[in-house]
Motif scaffolding. Structure first.
Motif, PDB file in Angstrom:
ATOM      1  N   THR A  29       0.885  -1.151   0.014  1.00  0.00           N
ATOM      2  CA  THR A  29       0.036   0.085  -0.025  1.00  0.00           C
ATOM      3  C   THR A  29       0.883   1.147  -0.053  1.00  0.00           C
ATOM      4  OG1 THR A  29      -0.011   0.128   2.444  1.00  0.00           O
ATOM      5  CG2 THR A  29      -1.996  -1.166   1.217  1.00  0.00           C
ATOM      6  N   PHE A  30       0.166   2.511  -0.410  1.00  0.00           N
ATOM      7  CA  PHE A  30       0.915   3.692   0.151  1.00  0.00           C
ATOM      8  C   PHE A  30       0.835   4.082   1.327  1.00  0.00           C
ATOM      9  CE2 PHE A  30       0.157   3.495  -4.593  1.00  0.00           C
ATOM     10  CZ  PHE A  30       1.407   3.799  -5.220  1.00  0.00           C
ATOM     11  N   CYS A  31       2.003   4.496   1.962  1.00  0.00           N
ATOM     12  CA  CYS A  31       1.743   4.924   3.174  1.00  0.00           C
ATOM     13  C   CYS A  31       1.608   6.744   3.307  1.00  0.00           C
ATOM     14  CB  CYS A  31       2.890   4.654   4.237  1.00  0.00           C
ATOM     15  SG  CYS A  31       4.645   4.497   3.212  1.00  0.00           S
ATOM     16  N   ASP A  32       1.484   7.177   2.323  1.00  0.00           N
ATOM     17  CA  ASP A  32       1.232   8.745   2.360  1.00  0.00           C
ATOM     18  C   ASP A  32      -0.225   8.742   1.626  1.00  0.00           C
ATOM     19  OD1 ASP A  32       1.747   8.270  -0.328  1.00  0.00           O
ATOM     20  OD2 ASP A  32       3.079   9.840  -0.511  1.00  0.00           O
ATOM     21  N   SER A  33      -0.813  10.116   1.755  1.00  0.00           N
ATOM     22  CA  SER A  33      -2.178  10.084   1.295  1.00  0.00           C
ATOM     23  C   SER A  33      -2.563  10.883   0.019  1.00  0.00           C
ATOM     24  CB  SER A  33      -2.883  11.070   2.339  1.00  0.00           C
ATOM     25  OG  SER A  33      -2.267  12.293   2.377  1.00  0.00           O
ATOM     26  N   THR A  34      -1.409  10.675  -0.797  1.00  0.00           N
ATOM     27  CA  THR A  34      -1.529  11.299  -2.147  1.00  0.00           C
ATOM     28  C   THR A  34      -1.675  10.270  -3.228  1.00  0.00           C
ATOM     29  OG1 THR A  34      -0.232  12.956  -1.552  1.00  0.00           O
ATOM     30  CG2 THR A  34      -0.325  12.593  -3.724  1.00  0.00           C
ATOM     31  N   ASP A  35      -2.725  10.378  -4.337  1.00  0.00           N
ATOM     32  CA  ASP A  35      -2.701   9.495  -5.300  1.00  0.00           C
ATOM     33  C   ASP A  35      -1.499   9.359  -6.312  1.00  0.00           C
ATOM     34  OD1 ASP A  35      -5.381   8.850  -4.640  1.00  0.00           O
ATOM     35  OD2 ASP A  35      -6.108  10.342  -6.052  1.00  0.00           O
ATOM     36  N   HIS A  36      -1.180   8.183  -6.623  1.00  0.00           N
ATOM     37  CA  HIS A  36      -0.004   7.726  -7.500  1.00  0.00           C
ATOM     38  C   HIS A  36      -0.062   7.353  -8.640  1.00  0.00           C
ATOM     39  CE1 HIS A  36       2.842   8.657  -4.176  1.00  0.00           C
ATOM     40  NE2 HIS A  36       2.198   8.153  -3.225  1.00  0.00           N
ATOM     41  N   VAL A  37       0.657   7.623  -9.698  1.00  0.00           N
ATOM     42  CA  VAL A  37       0.530   6.820 -10.964  1.00  0.00           C
ATOM     43  C   VAL A  37       1.900   5.877 -10.766  1.00  0.00           C
ATOM     44  CG1 VAL A  37       0.693   7.086 -13.432  1.00  0.00           C
ATOM     45  CG2 VAL A  37      -0.544   8.748 -12.288  1.00  0.00           C
ATOM     46  N   PHE A  38       1.578   4.713 -10.602  1.00  0.00           N
ATOM     47  CA  PHE A  38       2.644   3.637 -10.054  1.00  0.00           C
ATOM     48  C   PHE A  38       2.372   2.306 -10.694  1.00  0.00           C
ATOM     49  CE2 PHE A  38       4.785   1.090  -6.828  1.00  0.00           C
ATOM     50  CZ  PHE A  38       5.856   1.765  -6.926  1.00  0.00           C
ATOM     51  N   LEU A  39       3.139   1.630 -10.997  1.00  0.00           N
ATOM     52  CA  LEU A  39       3.428   0.359 -11.407  1.00  0.00           C
ATOM     53  C   LEU A  39       4.525  -0.535 -11.056  1.00  0.00           C
ATOM     54  CD1 LEU A  39       2.098  -1.523 -14.461  1.00  0.00           C
ATOM     55  CD2 LEU A  39       4.572  -1.546 -14.186  1.00  0.00           C
ATOM     56  N   PHE A  40       4.302  -1.726 -10.186  1.00  0.00           N
ATOM     57  CA  PHE A  40       5.491  -2.287  -9.662  1.00  0.00           C
ATOM     58  C   PHE A  40       5.190  -3.769  -9.911  1.00  0.00           C
ATOM     59  CE2 PHE A  40       8.041  -4.317  -6.269  1.00  0.00           C
ATOM     60  CZ  PHE A  40       9.275  -3.874  -6.679  1.00  0.00           C
ATOM     61  N   ASN A  41       6.136  -4.656 -10.133  1.00  0.00           N
ATOM     62  CA  ASN A  41       6.142  -5.885 -10.603  1.00  0.00           C
ATOM     63  C   ASN A  41       7.504  -6.717  -9.954  1.00  0.00           C
ATOM     64  OD1 ASN A  41       5.178  -8.545 -11.763  1.00  0.00           O
ATOM     65  ND2 ASN A  41       6.288  -8.063 -13.577  1.00  0.00           N
ATOM     66  N   SER A  56      10.110  -4.699 -12.118  1.00  0.00           N
ATOM     67  CA  SER A  56      10.016  -3.690 -12.945  1.00  0.00           C
ATOM     68  C   SER A  56       9.061  -2.492 -12.458  1.00  0.00           C
ATOM     69  CB  SER A  56       9.357  -3.949 -14.244  1.00  0.00           C
ATOM     70  OG  SER A  56       8.116  -4.571 -13.998  1.00  0.00           O
ATOM     71  N   LEU A  57       9.467  -1.094 -12.684  1.00  0.00           N
ATOM     72  CA  LEU A  57       9.082  -0.132 -12.204  1.00  0.00           C
ATOM     73  C   LEU A  57       8.605   0.865 -13.153  1.00  0.00           C
ATOM     74  CD1 LEU A  57       8.196   1.711  -9.549  1.00  0.00           C
ATOM     75  CD2 LEU A  57      10.604   2.492  -9.923  1.00  0.00           C
ATOM     76  N   THR A  58       7.523   1.426 -12.941  1.00  0.00           N
ATOM     77  CA  THR A  58       6.897   2.521 -13.954  1.00  0.00           C
ATOM     78  C   THR A  58       6.086   3.416 -12.945  1.00  0.00           C
ATOM     79  OG1 THR A  58       6.293   1.083 -15.714  1.00  0.00           O
ATOM     80  CG2 THR A  58       5.354   3.195 -15.733  1.00  0.00           C
ATOM     81  N   TRP A  59       6.688   4.701 -13.198  1.00  0.00           N
ATOM     82  CA  TRP A  59       6.197   5.628 -12.153  1.00  0.00           C
ATOM     83  C   TRP A  59       6.086   7.141 -12.557  1.00  0.00           C
ATOM     84  CZ3 TRP A  59      10.107   7.880  -8.165  1.00  0.00           C
ATOM     85  CH2 TRP A  59       9.545   8.700  -7.030  1.00  0.00           C
ATOM     86  N   ILE A  60       5.424   8.035 -12.256  1.00  0.00           N
ATOM     87  CA  ILE A  60       5.294   9.209 -12.750  1.00  0.00           C
ATOM     88  C   ILE A  60       5.518  10.081 -11.382  1.00  0.00           C
ATOM     89  CG2 ILE A  60       3.917  11.411 -13.607  1.00  0.00           C
ATOM     90  CD1 ILE A  60       2.575   9.204 -15.319  1.00  0.00           C
ATOM     91  N   PRO A  61       6.775  10.587 -11.026  1.00  0.00           N
ATOM     92  CA  PRO A  61       7.099  11.125  -9.928  1.00  0.00           C
ATOM     93  C   PRO A  61       6.269  12.614  -9.940  1.00  0.00           C
ATOM     94  CG  PRO A  61       8.937  11.183 -11.390  1.00  0.00           C
ATOM     95  CD  PRO A  61       7.878  10.356 -12.194  1.00  0.00           C
ATOM     96  N   ARG A  62       6.093  12.968  -8.630  1.00  0.00           N
ATOM     97  CA  ARG A  62       5.292  14.409  -8.231  1.00  0.00           C
ATOM     98  C   ARG A  62       6.598  15.446  -8.144  1.00  0.00           C
ATOM     99  NH1 ARG A  62       2.103  11.445  -3.414  1.00  0.00           N
ATOM    100  NH2 ARG A  62       4.343  11.980  -2.451  1.00  0.00           N
TER     101      ARG A  62
END
Length: 155
Positions: A29-41, A56-62
């Motif tokens: 889970t995410f431990c912060d309260s912000t929505d993320h665009v995130f994929l982890f495998n 593998s990681l796909t992420w759009i950082p804030r």
């Protein structure tokens, strides 16, 4: 072995399974309260006789990723077992492809998790991964709470 689970604008506190097998269950889970665009495998979903997990990681950082410090805290059956931190990106001669990513830019990378060689006793593991965009640990860019249940000793 189960494949990949995708998060697009993930709602915090909802657990997503990475994998489940007769040996292992992994979720996060995410431990912060912000929505993320995130994929982890992570594959394979086995822990016995596996020397490396492929991730593998796909992420759009804030935030821009010119500096990135990660902190891992691992608990085994409720007892703190490991605290590790490392600077992955510092803006000069960075070796990771995530370094230099700009806010809103899609980062896609693959890597090995060599810790799979570790012999894990049966039990429940909690792994908190925090990423910071400064050395003061004030500007968190991501926080993940992994749960790993090892169903049989790997000795």
């Amino acid at each position: 072995m189960f494949g990949l689970f995708l998060f697009i604008l993930f709602t915090p506190a909802v657990s997503e399974f990475l994998c489940t097998s007769s040996e292992l269950e992994m979720s996060y889970t995410f431990c912060d309260s912000t929505d993320h665009v995130f994929l982890f495998n992570v594959t394979p979903c086995f822990i016995i006789n596996e020397s490396v997990w492929k991730a593998s990681l796909t992420w759009i950082p804030r935030n821009d990723i010119t500096f990135l410090k990660v902190i891992f805290n691992v608990w085994y059956d409720g007892v703190k077992a490991l605290h590790w931190k490392d600077v992955l990106c510092c803006g000069a001669d960075d070796e990771y492809s995530i370094c230099g990513a700009l806010k809103g830019e899609t980062v896609a990378t693959s890597f090995d998790i060599k810790g799979a060689r570790t012999k894990f006793p049966k039990g429940n593991y909690t792994i908190i991964l925090q990423g910071f965009s400064d050395d003061s640990d004030n500007n968190m860019v991501i926080c993940l709470n992994f749960t790993m249940i090892v169903k049989q000793d790997t000795f």
